[in-house]
Design a protein around this motif. Sequence first.
Motif, short mmCIF file in Angstrom:
data_model
loop_
_atom_site.label_atom_id
_atom_site.label_comp_id
_atom_site.label_asym_id
_atom_site.label_seq_id
_atom_site.Cartn_x
_atom_site.Cartn_y
_atom_site.Cartn_z
N VAL A 68 6.55 7.88 -3.56
CA VAL A 68 6.35 8.02 -2.12
C VAL A 68 6.44 6.64 -1.46
O VAL A 68 7.11 6.46 -0.45
CB VAL A 68 4.99 8.67 -1.80
CG1 VAL A 68 4.75 8.73 -0.29
CG2 VAL A 68 4.92 10.07 -2.40
N LEU A 69 5.76 5.68 -2.04
CA LEU A 69 5.79 4.30 -1.56
C LEU A 69 5.79 3.38 -2.76
O LEU A 69 4.91 3.46 -3.63
CB LEU A 69 4.57 4.00 -0.67
CG LEU A 69 4.44 2.56 -0.17
CD1 LEU A 69 5.51 2.27 0.89
CD2 LEU A 69 3.04 2.32 0.42
N GLY A 70 6.80 2.49 -2.83
CA GLY A 70 6.87 1.54 -3.93
C GLY A 70 5.79 0.49 -3.82
O GLY A 70 5.12 0.37 -2.78
N PRO A 71 5.58 -0.30 -4.85
CA PRO A 71 4.56 -1.33 -4.76
C PRO A 71 4.76 -2.21 -3.52
O PRO A 71 5.85 -2.74 -3.30
CB PRO A 71 4.74 -2.13 -6.06
CG PRO A 71 5.32 -1.13 -7.02
CD PRO A 71 6.22 -0.27 -6.18
N SER A 72 3.71 -2.33 -2.74
CA SER A 72 3.77 -3.06 -1.49
C SER A 72 2.58 -4.01 -1.41
O SER A 72 1.44 -3.60 -1.62
CB SER A 72 3.74 -2.06 -0.32
OG SER A 72 3.69 -2.73 0.92
N ARG A 73 2.86 -5.27 -1.13
CA ARG A 73 1.78 -6.26 -1.02
C ARG A 73 1.04 -6.03 0.30
O ARG A 73 1.62 -6.10 1.37
CB ARG A 73 2.34 -7.67 -1.08
CG ARG A 73 1.28 -8.76 -1.06
CD ARG A 73 1.89 -10.15 -1.00
NE ARG A 73 2.48 -10.54 -2.28
CZ ARG A 73 3.78 -10.65 -2.50
NH1 ARG A 73 4.64 -10.34 -1.53
NH2 ARG A 73 4.24 -11.02 -3.67
N VAL A 74 -0.27 -5.75 0.22
CA VAL A 74 -1.05 -5.48 1.43
C VAL A 74 -2.07 -6.58 1.72
O VAL A 74 -2.67 -6.58 2.80
CB VAL A 74 -1.75 -4.12 1.34
CG1 VAL A 74 -0.73 -3.00 1.31
CG2 VAL A 74 -2.67 -4.04 0.13
N ALA A 75 -2.29 -7.49 0.78
CA ALA A 75 -3.16 -8.65 1.02
C ALA A 75 -2.54 -9.82 0.26
O ALA A 75 -2.49 -9.82 -0.97
CB ALA A 75 -4.59 -8.40 0.56
N ASP A 76 -2.03 -10.77 1.00
CA ASP A 76 -1.22 -11.87 0.45
C ASP A 76 -2.08 -13.12 0.35
O ASP A 76 -2.46 -13.71 1.36
CB ASP A 76 -0.02 -12.10 1.36
CG ASP A 76 0.99 -13.08 0.75
OD1 ASP A 76 0.79 -13.50 -0.40
OD2 ASP A 76 1.97 -13.42 1.44
N SER A 77 -2.41 -13.50 -0.88
CA SER A 77 -3.26 -14.68 -1.07
C SER A 77 -2.43 -15.95 -0.99
O SER A 77 -1.20 -15.93 -1.04
CB SER A 77 -3.97 -14.59 -2.41
OG SER A 77 -3.06 -14.71 -3.48
N GLN A 78 -3.14 -17.07 -0.89
CA GLN A 78 -2.49 -18.37 -0.80
C GLN A 78 -3.00 -19.26 -1.92
O GLN A 78 -4.21 -19.50 -2.02
CB GLN A 78 -2.81 -19.02 0.55
CG GLN A 78 -2.35 -18.22 1.75
CD GLN A 78 -0.85 -18.03 1.76
OE1 GLN A 78 -0.09 -18.95 1.48
NE2 GLN A 78 -0.41 -16.81 2.07
N PRO A 79 -2.11 -19.74 -2.82
CA PRO A 79 -2.57 -20.65 -3.87
C PRO A 79 -3.31 -21.84 -3.27
O PRO A 79 -2.84 -22.47 -2.32
CB PRO A 79 -1.25 -21.09 -4.54
CG PRO A 79 -0.28 -20.00 -4.22
CD PRO A 79 -0.66 -19.49 -2.86
N GLY A 80 -4.49 -22.10 -3.80
CA GLY A 80 -5.31 -23.16 -3.25
C GLY A 80 -6.07 -22.76 -2.01
O GLY A 80 -6.77 -23.57 -1.40
N GLY A 81 -5.97 -21.46 -1.62
CA GLY A 81 -6.66 -20.98 -0.43
C GLY A 81 -7.32 -19.65 -0.69
O GLY A 81 -7.90 -19.41 -1.76
N THR A 82 -7.21 -18.73 0.26
CA THR A 82 -7.85 -17.42 0.16
C THR A 82 -7.21 -16.60 -0.96
O THR A 82 -5.98 -16.56 -1.11
CB THR A 82 -7.72 -16.66 1.48
OG1 THR A 82 -8.41 -17.40 2.49
CG2 THR A 82 -8.35 -15.28 1.39
#
Length: 752
Positions: A553-567
């Motif tokens: 139905v929906l392929g893998p989708s990034r919904v929370a994108d972290s930041q190396p060295g950050g959140t």
Amino acid sequence: MQAVSKRILILVVLAAIASAGSDAAAISRGPDDFGYAVQAQAYSWVPITGTVVNFPSSDNSFAGPAPIGFSFPFFENSYTQLFLSTNGTLSFGQVMLTPINQVIPLSAPPNNFIAPLWTDLDVGGINPGKVRYDTLGSAPNRQFVVSWEDVTHVNTPGSPLDFQVILHENGDICFQYQTLTAVPANFTTGIEDFHGVDGVDNSGGVAASTHFCFVHPGATARVKITPEYAGGFVSDSLKDFKITVHNTGGLGTDTYDLNAISSSPGWTIQFVNAGTLLELPDTDASGSADTGPVPQSGSVDIVVRVTAPPGAIPGDSSQLTIDATSQLNGSVSTETTIQAAVPPSFAQLYQDSQNGYRLQLYSSFSTLITPKIFNGSSSEHSMARANNGNYVSLWEYSYVNSAGKGVTDIKYSVISNVGGILVGASDLTNNNGQPMPVSDENPAAAENDSGQIGVVYVRNRVDDTQGSVEINSNVFLHVVDDFGATVAGPINLTQNTEWRGVNELDIPLFETPRIAAAGNNFVITWIDNRLQAGLQDENDVFLAIRNATGGLVLGPSRVADSQPGGTMYRNPVLTGLSSSRALLAYVVTDSAGGETGIEYAVYNASGGVVKSATDLTGAVGIGLDAVEMGSGNILVAWVATGSMQLNYAVLNSSYNLTGPPAELTTPAGRMAEYVSLAATDSGYGVVTWMDALATQFIYYSLLDGSGDVVTAPMAIRSTTGTSFIVSTSKNGGGNAASQLVFPNYLPLLNRD
């Protein structure tokens, strides 16, 4: 004074001393329930040249038993030998290997010990250190002296520590500290009894060139009750709790009057002899039942029979204070606490290290427990309830396969709505023939509107044929029917073909898969962990949706994108909502992994955003779970960072907070971990969690549809002995609703 209250008082005193600095000359603490008190003495190191202890290794090792040279009284018992450890402890009959010190007293093992400086020490490995012992003097004033000389903490090899214990023939226990070049950050100093319910913690009194003693109180009337705390459900109006009354005094045989106070009206209590099952009499006409004669150092088992008042309904509860008072000395008494409640109907999957996996079905009129589902142990398990009322339970099973490789399978069982095992332990996955280590782990399950069960897990394949290990990681989905038969799968959701070696960049390892149903579709989430430049972690939250037969139905989708060295993000959780929607929540962290908040979002069955990522105001913690209650409100719970207590918040049907987070405080000063939530068919929110301190209890609280507390936090299951553990799911899959009706199959089941 109640034992729990006394421990809190001791910790408060120690905290105040620590904040003011250690002043050995001012020490005068105690007594504990037995009567030991701490007194300062003039420092006078006792040099000895006796036996040097030959430990098997320099770290986390023990030796013994070593002869004391006389009969040494310690609490209510006497000993002629003891064990010695590298980690700054002596113990009687129970070996202490753990370097992880804990509070005193604590009923979890280790117990029955003397700890001058309990921490992770090394003896003779990274230092020239030794432990030696000797018996000095003549009766009745002999001394057994143990010295730790030039030992060090494992993290500070150049900072010697010299300290000693002096056991006096009269029972006094003295600690001396000569050199403390670098005192470890975490250590425990004190004494604890055989049951772990009494003792004195004097960690705040430790300083160089100091000498203090735990003074033995001598012969007097005393009493102890074990366990110090208990809790459980009253089904079919009553519940039996077993306690043991111990004569810890020194005046010979004693008899103890028993009394009980209930925090709620209408609850009644009977005291029953556990051997004869007869109600205990009032032998001295004092108006209280009593134990009958208990010999010195002896004990008697008693059943405390608790009956709920007529007309009691799910959620009704009482806290009961049980008091035992010496007839030799009426001023000597002790207390224990019992919490009892009428449960709503719900089911819980749990693991007991003594009795294996079982499913417990609770209701106000009957409590049923399945026969043993599986005899092994597992680090993770989960379950889901199908529409027909069956329960599909899942767990990890690790073993060495036919190729000699360590592998982990996912096993399952199907249990009926009256507790019968319909499908015994069976393989969902089977890695017995794999030529390399393969680990199928972290199973989670959810049922859709049509009755299918979706099961997700991570599969890690390990290439151990090269010089360095490489891992291929993927997330898989199985769809099974309500009897565990495969409908679809295994389906590889992530299609990762890359292998991650040590410090390799931008290759995924997948973690903590979770699943929920939105109508007939399955919503799935996981954490995608990758190393980026500078070996900094990147933890993103992904979402995928499959239909009832596993179709895309929906392929893998990034919904929370972290930041190396950050959140960064971790600990995602999903729960199905009405109107074919699902709520996703996850923990927000800083670059070092420290929790900074919790966010949530709502999606429809095709992946459309109903409510975008929103901060759960005031929430900081780990171990999330969430559930929609009958009111339409959504309960979200977690373990709060810092306090390590359970916190929760309620979202309304528009997915907005109804108020600030609230706390459910774990009984008896324990810390919380691994929450599981369920919504009962009657609309309550069931909250359970585990004992983080010693894994001895499963705790429970009941909330109404608005999030108000109906039943205060209490234990509903405990271990049968201090060496066992009891646990439920670590991923929120420990509980489910139940439609338990009085079964015709009762003789085939086990009553709890």
